[in-house]
Design a protein around this motif. Sequence first.
Motif, PDB file in Angstrom:
ATOM      1  N   ASP A  26      73.451  21.013  69.711  1.00 23.30           N
ATOM      2  CA  ASP A  26      73.355  20.433  68.360  1.00 23.30           C
ATOM      3  C   ASP A  26      74.206  21.214  67.358  1.00 23.30           C
ATOM      4  O   ASP A  26      73.762  21.536  66.245  1.00 23.30           O
ATOM      5  CB  ASP A  26      71.901  20.393  67.890  1.00 23.30           C
ATOM      6  N   ASP A  27      75.435  21.547  67.783  1.00 23.94           N
ATOM      7  CA  ASP A  27      76.406  22.247  66.935  1.00 23.94           C
ATOM      8  C   ASP A  27      75.965  23.663  66.560  1.00 23.94           C
ATOM      9  O   ASP A  27      76.460  24.225  65.576  1.00 23.94           O
ATOM     10  CB  ASP A  27      76.697  21.447  65.651  1.00 23.94           C
ATOM     11  N   GLN A  28      75.056  24.234  67.306  1.00 25.43           N
ATOM     12  CA  GLN A  28      74.616  25.600  67.028  1.00 25.43           C
ATOM     13  C   GLN A  28      74.797  26.470  68.274  1.00 25.43           C
ATOM     14  O   GLN A  28      74.408  26.085  69.377  1.00 25.43           O
ATOM     15  CB  GLN A  28      73.147  25.639  66.599  1.00 25.43           C
ATOM     16  N   PHE A  84      73.664  29.103  70.708  1.00 27.87           N
ATOM     17  CA  PHE A  84      72.360  29.655  71.035  1.00 27.87           C
ATOM     18  C   PHE A  84      72.427  30.802  72.052  1.00 27.87           C
ATOM     19  O   PHE A  84      71.458  31.533  72.218  1.00 27.87           O
ATOM     20  CB  PHE A  84      71.402  28.564  71.538  1.00 27.87           C
ATOM     21  N   ILE A 131      60.893  30.299  72.256  1.00 24.80           N
ATOM     22  CA  ILE A 131      62.295  30.109  71.903  1.00 24.80           C
ATOM     23  C   ILE A 131      63.193  30.550  73.048  1.00 24.80           C
ATOM     24  O   ILE A 131      64.153  29.849  73.419  1.00 24.80           O
ATOM     25  CB  ILE A 131      62.641  30.886  70.615  1.00 24.80           C
ATOM     26  N   HIS A 174      68.790  31.956  67.497  1.00 27.56           N
ATOM     27  CA  HIS A 174      67.962  30.845  67.042  1.00 27.56           C
ATOM     28  C   HIS A 174      68.317  30.586  65.587  1.00 27.56           C
ATOM     29  O   HIS A 174      68.149  31.469  64.741  1.00 27.56           O
ATOM     30  CB  HIS A 174      66.478  31.162  67.189  1.00 27.56           C
ATOM     31  N   ASN A 175      68.838  29.403  65.301  1.00 28.54           N
ATOM     32  CA  ASN A 175      69.328  29.077  63.954  1.00 28.54           C
ATOM     33  C   ASN A 175      70.343  30.116  63.478  1.00 28.54           C
ATOM     34  O   ASN A 175      70.320  30.546  62.318  1.00 28.54           O
ATOM     35  CB  ASN A 175      68.160  28.982  62.966  1.00 28.54           C
ATOM     36  N   PHE A 176      71.216  30.517  64.396  1.00 27.02           N
ATOM     37  CA  PHE A 176      72.290  31.479  64.136  1.00 27.02           C
ATOM     38  C   PHE A 176      71.784  32.880  63.817  1.00 27.02           C
ATOM     39  O   PHE A 176      72.547  33.727  63.364  1.00 27.02           O
ATOM     40  CB  PHE A 176      73.235  30.989  63.032  1.00 27.02           C
ATOM     41  N   GLU A 177      70.511  33.143  64.064  1.00 29.68           N
ATOM     42  CA  GLU A 177      69.970  34.485  63.895  1.00 29.68           C
ATOM     43  C   GLU A 177      69.704  35.085  65.273  1.00 29.68           C
ATOM     44  O   GLU A 177      69.114  34.425  66.135  1.00 29.68           O
ATOM     45  CB  GLU A 177      68.671  34.453  63.083  1.00 29.68           C
TER      46      GLU A 177
END
Length: 216
Positions: free
Chosen positions: A94-96, A98, A25, A135-138
């Motif tokens: 992708d709108d996240q 990172f 990641i 990663h995935n907002f975490e």
Amino acid sequence: MKPTLILSLCILTSAISLAQEKREILADIKSKYLLIRELVDNNTLRQYHSDYTCEESLEKGTLTFYYNSRELKHIIHQYTQGYVSYKDEYYIWDDQLFFEFSTHKVKYQDYEKNRKKRIQKIDVTLTLEERFYFHNFEPIKCQFKDFETRSNRAKNPKTNYVKNQITDCNQASRVIEKYNVLLEYQNMTIDDSCILPRSIARIVSDDVIYSNLGKN
């Protein structure tokens, strides 16, 4: 094979798997970061730029959004207030969000004796940096560093040669909140800039940062 040994092997295998996944990641984050940096540095991305002044605090700043076609890739929020300057950078895919990188510089003057035992005035810059990897907002990794440069030194530290310190990620939610607030200012005129979110406000005590500002 004994149950305790089987359990230990399972735990070890799981830990190795998680460590490998985290490395993958972080490698992916680095690749995306380098690609966006290349696009920004080459002026490839479309920009939406706003300048502002906060009359309450005499703060001046700029807020810039970078787009690849219609997809937001990068946000830079820079602002200054007196002797203090800030730069918050957000990297998006992708709108996240990172990756977030913030720099906080405090400039002040100090006094030291030179080789001739005379008191001389020294220009000092204290730099604070923080990095959050998501990663995935975490948050999966959080780092902090600080270093000082002084005008009377022949060699001063540079950020690339100062080691990051791994810190806990208890400030990650604050980063996400700041990011979500700034998103609302896309394609908008900033009417009340005094409410824009700020960075690295409490990593080092205000008393520590500002104790030397009266020495000039």
